[in-house]
Design a protein around this motif. Structure first.
Motif, PDB file in Angstrom:
ATOM      1  N   HIS A   1     -10.140   3.467   1.167  1.00  0.00           N
ATOM      2  CA  HIS A   1     -10.492   2.433   2.155  1.00  0.00           C
ATOM      3  C   HIS A   1     -10.758   3.102   3.504  1.00  0.00           C
ATOM      4  O   HIS A   1      -9.831   3.520   4.190  1.00  0.00           O
ATOM      5  CB  HIS A   1      -9.333   1.422   2.278  1.00  0.00           C
ATOM      6  CG  HIS A   1      -9.551   0.301   3.251  1.00  0.00           C
ATOM      7  ND1 HIS A   1      -9.150  -0.999   3.002  1.00  0.00           N
ATOM      8  CD2 HIS A   1     -10.095   0.268   4.490  1.00  0.00           C
ATOM      9  CE1 HIS A   1      -9.443  -1.771   4.020  1.00  0.00           C
ATOM     10  NE2 HIS A   1     -10.021  -1.018   4.959  1.00  0.00           N
TER      11      HIS A   1
ATOM     12  N   HIS B   1     -13.736   3.133   7.070  1.00  0.00           N
ATOM     13  CA  HIS B   1     -14.915   2.589   7.780  1.00  0.00           C
ATOM     14  C   HIS B   1     -15.487   3.744   8.618  1.00  0.00           C
ATOM     15  O   HIS B   1     -15.573   3.633   9.844  1.00  0.00           O
ATOM     16  CB  HIS B   1     -14.513   1.470   8.736  1.00  0.00           C
ATOM     17  CG  HIS B   1     -13.684   0.358   8.160  1.00  0.00           C
ATOM     18  ND1 HIS B   1     -14.144  -0.939   8.041  1.00  0.00           N
ATOM     19  CD2 HIS B   1     -12.398   0.308   7.715  1.00  0.00           C
ATOM     20  CE1 HIS B   1     -13.187  -1.727   7.552  1.00  0.00           C
ATOM     21  NE2 HIS B   1     -12.110  -0.989   7.337  1.00  0.00           N
TER      22      HIS B   1
ATOM     23  N   HIS C   1      -9.749  -7.390   2.499  1.00  0.00           N
ATOM     24  CA  HIS C   1      -8.853  -7.159   3.645  1.00  0.00           C
ATOM     25  C   HIS C   1      -7.937  -8.384   3.702  1.00  0.00           C
ATOM     26  O   HIS C   1      -8.386  -9.469   4.085  1.00  0.00           O
ATOM     27  CB  HIS C   1      -9.652  -7.070   4.943  1.00  0.00           C
ATOM     28  CG  HIS C   1     -10.273  -5.737   5.214  1.00  0.00           C
ATOM     29  ND1 HIS C   1     -11.337  -5.253   4.506  1.00  0.00           N
ATOM     30  CD2 HIS C   1      -9.947  -4.785   6.128  1.00  0.00           C
ATOM     31  CE1 HIS C   1     -11.659  -4.054   4.986  1.00  0.00           C
ATOM     32  NE2 HIS C   1     -10.836  -3.744   5.969  1.00  0.00           N
TER      33      HIS C   1
ATOM     34  N   HIS D   1      -4.230  -3.824   3.243  1.00  0.00           N
ATOM     35  CA  HIS D   1      -3.474  -4.155   4.468  1.00  0.00           C
ATOM     36  C   HIS D   1      -2.090  -4.670   4.065  1.00  0.00           C
ATOM     37  O   HIS D   1      -1.157  -3.927   3.978  1.00  0.00           O
ATOM     38  CB  HIS D   1      -4.168  -5.170   5.389  1.00  0.00           C
ATOM     39  CG  HIS D   1      -5.120  -4.551   6.358  1.00  0.00           C
ATOM     40  ND1 HIS D   1      -4.723  -3.704   7.341  1.00  0.00           N
ATOM     41  CD2 HIS D   1      -6.467  -4.649   6.480  1.00  0.00           C
ATOM     42  CE1 HIS D   1      -5.780  -3.289   8.040  1.00  0.00           C
ATOM     43  NE2 HIS D   1      -6.848  -3.850   7.523  1.00  0.00           N
TER      44      HIS D   1
ATOM     45  N   ASP E   1      -7.864   3.812   6.111  1.00  0.00           N
ATOM     46  CA  ASP E   1      -8.542   2.770   6.893  1.00  0.00           C
ATOM     47  C   ASP E   1      -9.303   3.363   8.080  1.00  0.00           C
ATOM     48  O   ASP E   1      -9.571   2.658   9.057  1.00  0.00           O
ATOM     49  CB  ASP E   1      -7.528   1.716   7.385  1.00  0.00           C
ATOM     50  CG  ASP E   1      -8.192   0.432   7.860  1.00  0.00           C
ATOM     51  OD1 ASP E   1      -9.362   0.213   7.507  1.00  0.00           O
ATOM     52  OD2 ASP E   1      -7.544  -0.344   8.589  1.00  0.00           O
TER      53      ASP E   1
HETATM   54 FE    FE Z   1     -10.276  -1.817   6.878  1.00  0.00          FE
END
Ligand code: FE
Ligand code: NIG
Length: 419
Positions: A82, A84, A252, A274, A325
């Motif tokens: 995970h 970004h 998410h 999360h 993340d």
């Molecule tokens: Fe995320």
């Protein structure tokens, strides 16, 4: 003709094989080879066994010998399920604001947060975005990451989401790491889209997702289910469409408020990510489902809030993956091993559970069956740490970095000790 490589002698090699996908794992269960050799055939693992016994076999197949003279530990490459890491700009201002008392949600409401990164990402051309992904992916590689999931979600219209996914695809061709793309166009409703979330999601299913599929840009769809992002009732029709189109789902979920994990379970998502706000009710629901719970300690550290209840999830029989993340807003650090070790210290996870979370359990969250363990037929993706015992790696909480990293049977990074 096949190319063979023989590596060793290896002081300790953890295969991560034969361990359960769900529930607790004690360190005593870790499958450990000592004084072993590792024989590779092209990009796969062919055999692991006693070094002296394997030398003759390696000579017979005319393997290239890689001699390791120092005490060393070999572990599967990390799988960061995970991130970004496709974005432009910085949110250093948000970080300072949060540490002065503002919350993530308050900053977002005022037009900062995700929307700020969307504007910067839209301004960037595809080459700049691609270069950013390459730079960050290579840093992950030096830290032992050999597979990295990368989400879109800072474009938030058809053209800009496609630009992001194309940038990830281009970057994937230029780095030795495998980048696994996910379409996160349902991150928030963009501020410049006036007809509201329902219409925005309809636009995504009617225009964007067919193009993503047609161009082979992603097999996975993610959505941010949260107050201020998408309500569970709003996101359901979108997820149904995405699933019907053949996309795999991750969600998410339960970051600040609950609701997302229930949606993840209802739609058979691969993972719910999360879960910092999950209560016993959500933990039970998740652990009774096939959904993998994904802790993102980098977001807890970046936001200065509590960790995902990882211990409770495992004790309830759930599966726990751990990911970085890595993103410009809540988790700019991007060091998976450090974060996983810190989560382990706070949540009382065994070394085995921490390692499982960033190897084979993370592979399962991405539905990848060929990696995350070192065993015959699996990809030869691994790191070599010059240390005599694997527990040193966790004990140093990420500051002990790999000395050499191998991906698909090739050495792709080595520390230059002469520097
Ligand atoms: Fe995320
Ligand atoms: O996983 N929570 C939503 N998305 C990201 C943060 C994105 C951002 O703040 O830019 C996350 O934390």
């Amino acid at each position: 003709m096949a190319a063979y490589t023989f590596i060793g002698p290896i002081t300790q090699l953890l295969t991560m094989s034969g361990l359960p996908l769900r529930g607790p794992i004690a360190d005593s269960e870790l499958p450990l080879f000592e004084n072993c050799g590792l024989l590779l055939r092209d990009k796969q693992i062919m055999a692991i066994g006693n070094y002296a016994n394997m030398e003759e076999e390696a000579r017979q197949v005319k393997a290239t010998f890689i001699l390791l003279e120092e005490p060393c530990v070999v572990l599967p490459g990390w799988i960061d399920a995970h991130t970004h890491i496709c974005y432009a700009g910085s949110r250093a201002k948000d970080y300072a604001l949060r540490n002065s008392g503002a919350t993530y949600q308050e900053i977002a409401k005022k037009g900062g947060g995700i929307w700020d990164t969307v504007q910067k990402t839209r301004e960037a051309d595809i080459t700049a975005l691609t270069n950013g992904v390459i730079r960050r992916a290579l840093r992950h590689l030096q830290n032992g990451g050999t597979t990295i999931e990368v989400k879109s979600g800072y474009g938030l219209n058809v053209e800009e989401e496609l630009k992001m996914l194309r940038a990830i695809k281009q970057a994937n061709r230029k780095v030795p790491v495998d980048l696994i793309p996910t379409c996160l166009a349902a991150h928030i409703t963009p501020r410049d889209f006036e007809s509201g979330p329902v219409e925005y999601l309809k636009l995504l299913t009617s225009e964007l997702l067919p193009l993503v599929k047609q161009e082979g840009l992603a097999k996975r769809v993610d959505a941010f289910v949260e107050e201020g992002a998408f309500e569970p009732s709003t996101i359901r029709p979108y997820l149904k469409k995405a699933k019907d189109m053949g996309f795999q789902l991750s969600i998410h979920a339960d970051q600040f408020s609950t609701g997302g994990s229930e949606v993840a379970v209802a739609f058979g998502a691969l993972s719910a990510d999360h879960l910092e706000a999950s209560t016993d009710k959500e933990i039970k629901l998740l652990s009774e489902s096939s959904v993998i719970s994904m802790a993102l300690p980098g977001a807890s550290i970046g936001l200065g809030c509590g960790f995902t209840p990882a211990r409770k999830i495992l004790d309830a029989g759930g599966s726990l993956a751990i990911a970085s993340d890595h993103n410009p807003g809540s988790a700019p650090m991007g060091d998976l091993l450090t974060q996983a070790c810190i989560l382990g210290a706070f949540e009382k996870l065994s070394n085995a559970e921490v390692l499982a979370g960033i190897t084979f359990r993370a592979a399962a969250a991405l539905d990848l069956q060929d990696r995350g363990k070192l065993q015959q037929g699996f990809l030869a993706d691994f790191s070599i740490f010059y240390t005599p015992h694997f527990s040193e790696i966790l004990y140093h909480q990420g500051s002990l970095k790999p000395d050499r990293v191998w991906k698909n049977g090739q050495e792709v990074f080595a520390v230059d000790n002469n520097k």
